[in-house]
Design an enzyme around this catalytic site. Structure first.
Site, PDB file in Angstrom:
ATOM      1  CG  ASP A  48      -1.797   0.890   0.689  1.00  0.00           C
ATOM      2  OD1 ASP A  48      -2.395   2.014   0.278  1.00  0.00           O
ATOM      3  OD2 ASP A  48      -3.003  -0.124   1.614  1.00  0.00           O
ATOM      4  CB  SER A  89      -5.923   1.941   0.229  1.00  0.00           C
ATOM      5  OG  SER A  89      -5.091   2.961   0.249  1.00  0.00           O
ATOM      6  CD  GLU A 256      -3.296  -3.475   3.192  1.00  0.00           C
ATOM      7  OE1 GLU A 256      -3.684  -3.956   3.530  1.00  0.00           O
ATOM      8  OE2 GLU A 256      -2.716  -2.138   2.144  1.00  0.00           O
ATOM      9  CG  ASP A 261      -0.700   4.196   2.725  1.00  0.00           C
ATOM     10  OD1 ASP A 261      -1.183   5.448   1.882  1.00  0.00           O
ATOM     11  OD2 ASP A 261      -2.184   4.459   3.849  1.00  0.00           O
ATOM     12  CG  HIS A 265      -1.536   8.355   5.237  1.00  0.00           C
ATOM     13  ND1 HIS A 265      -1.584   9.182   3.999  1.00  0.00           N
ATOM     14  CD2 HIS A 265      -1.905   7.150   4.437  1.00  0.00           C
ATOM     15  CE1 HIS A 265      -2.695   8.984   3.359  1.00  0.00           C
ATOM     16  NE2 HIS A 265      -2.474   7.864   3.133  1.00  0.00           N
ATOM     17  CG  ASP A 303      -2.776   1.239  -2.548  1.00  0.00           C
ATOM     18  OD1 ASP A 303      -1.836   1.364  -2.382  1.00  0.00           O
ATOM     19  OD2 ASP A 303      -3.615   0.838  -1.527  1.00  0.00           O
ATOM     20  CG  HIS A 304      -2.605   5.147  -3.464  1.00  0.00           C
ATOM     21  ND1 HIS A 304      -1.465   5.584  -2.355  1.00  0.00           N
ATOM     22  CD2 HIS A 304      -3.221   4.096  -2.901  1.00  0.00           C
ATOM     23  CE1 HIS A 304      -1.908   5.231  -1.256  1.00  0.00           C
ATOM     24  NE2 HIS A 304      -3.248   4.244  -1.493  1.00  0.00           N
TER      25      HIS A 304
HETATM   26 MG    MG Z   1      -4.093  -1.163   2.591  1.00  0.00          MG
HETATM   27 ZN    ZN Z   2      -2.646   6.222   2.008  1.00  0.00          ZN
END
Ligand code: MG
Ligand code: ZN
Length: 366
Positions: A48, A89, A256, A261, A265, A303-304
């Site tokens: 992620d 997400s 995952e 991620d 953040h 995902d990004h």
């Molecule tokens: Mg996630």
């Molecule tokens: Zn995120």
């Protein structure tokens, strides 16, 4: 002259005949090779928020060679959602799990909010074993998009009820608090057991033979790597592969690396890199399995990207990297896809995130 003409005519007839027969003999020779090999098992690893700089950081900061270097097929995906250029997400995972572009926040529903079948559900219907593993809670957006259908990723309590009624064969991650002491009074632990699951809420079991384990090892998300999570993700992956390969029909497993991620953040490079290296190690477990079981296709993507993470030179020192961030949110950069195993050649090129679903569907669940 006449003789030459008839000679040419004869030659033409031979040519026409050989042309007429050539494709047939060619076809029998060429077709078996042209046909794509199809996998029996698919392992989809999602990092992620893992963009190219995150992957690069993992390669630069790893003490051992990175498992990303084991892939020879690499593609790029465009990750936009139906509602926004930059995905979250939930929409990002729903593109992978169900092949639809949907709105940010959507879990297993299309842009109109209608439930769409997921890879886990379709694989289960076809008799394949299925599993999900995450380092977030198991009801968090990415894993949830593979088994639940709700309009908002924040409906954690409702997502948990999808899990207790699901056909999943293996579940591991955090999220105990969503299954007990619920506002609606339902005890999902009891419902899980009724549905044939074995619960593990303290530690990873050493073996999960002949059971459908649901392993929930934290109240919400699992601890960070920098706070002592240890080898939960690679070890849960090993356990899942043992468990799922006991079925003869093949399996679909989604793993995952949820907190790459979260490091992004938080604009916390140490957090991010710790999570990236743990994910890299987990890819190693999947590749080792695929090496021993060559009918297995391993796909690694994200995902990004999160954080607008950059590996710029440290104050002009071209011998030192100073990781930095440009946002506390997500970015629109294209995301790499790595594939190894039967059908891997389908993953080269530049395509939409929904095509990851289509390719898996075509290879594993035609
Ligand atoms: Mg996630
Ligand atoms: Zn995120």
């Amino acid at each position: 002259m006449k003789r030459t003409f008839s000679g040419i005519a004869l030659l033409l007839i031979i040519l026409i005949q050989s042309c007429a027969t050539a494709p047939k003999s060619n076809r029998t020779q060429v077709d078996p090779k042209a046909e794509t090999e199809t996998p029996k098992n698919v392992i989809l690893l999602i990092g992620d928020g893992m963009g190219l700089s995150q992957i690069s950081a993992g390669i630069y900061f790893s003490e051992t060679p990175s498992n990303f270097e084991m892939f020879s097929t690499v593609g790029l995906i465009k990750t936009s959602a139906s509602s926004d250029l930059i995905t979250d997400s939930a929409a990002g995972a729903t593109a992978f799990s169900a092949g639809v572009k949907t709105f940010n926040g959507a879990i297993g529903v299309d842009a109109e909010g209608r439930a769409v079948p997921t890879l886990v559900e379709t694989a289960s219907e076809r008799g394949l074993a299925t599993g999900i593993i995450a380092t977030s809670s198991v009801v968090h957006a990415t894993p949830a998009s593979f088994f639940a259908h709700v309009r908002s990723r924040r409906f954690y309590d409702e997502i948990a009820t999808y899990l207790s009624g699901s056909e999943l064969d293996f579940v591991a991650g955090g999220g105990r608090k969503f299954f007990t002491n619920r506002e609606d009074g339902r005890d999902l632990y009891t419902e899980l057991v009724k549905n044939g699951y074995t619960l593990h809420t303290e530690t990873l079991p050493a073996s999960a033979e002949n059971e459908k384990p649901v392993i929930l090892l934290a109240e919400d998300g699992m601890p960070k790597m920098t706070e002592g999570r240890g080898d939960f993700l690679p070890n849960a992956t090993k356990l899942a592969l043992e468990n799922l390969s006991a079925e003869d029909n093949g399996f679909f497993l989604m793993i995952e690396g949820s907190q790459i991620d979260w490091g992004g953040h938080a604009n916390d490079a140490a957090y991010l890199i710790g999570e990236q290296l743990d994910f890299d190690k987990t890819i190693g477990v999947a590749l080792a399995y695929a090496n021993a079981n060559p009918e297995t296709l391993v796909i690694v993507t994200a995902d990004h990207e999160t954080g607008g993470f950059t590996l710029a030179a440290d104050e002009g020192d071209y011998n030192a990297i100073k990781p930095s961030f440009s946002t506390g949110g997500h970015s629109a950069t294209l995301i790499p896809v790595f594939a190894k195993g039967p059908g891997e050649e389908k993953f080269g090129g530049v395509y939409e995130n929904t095509a990851v679903y289509e390719k898996i569907r075509e290879l594993l669940l035609k």
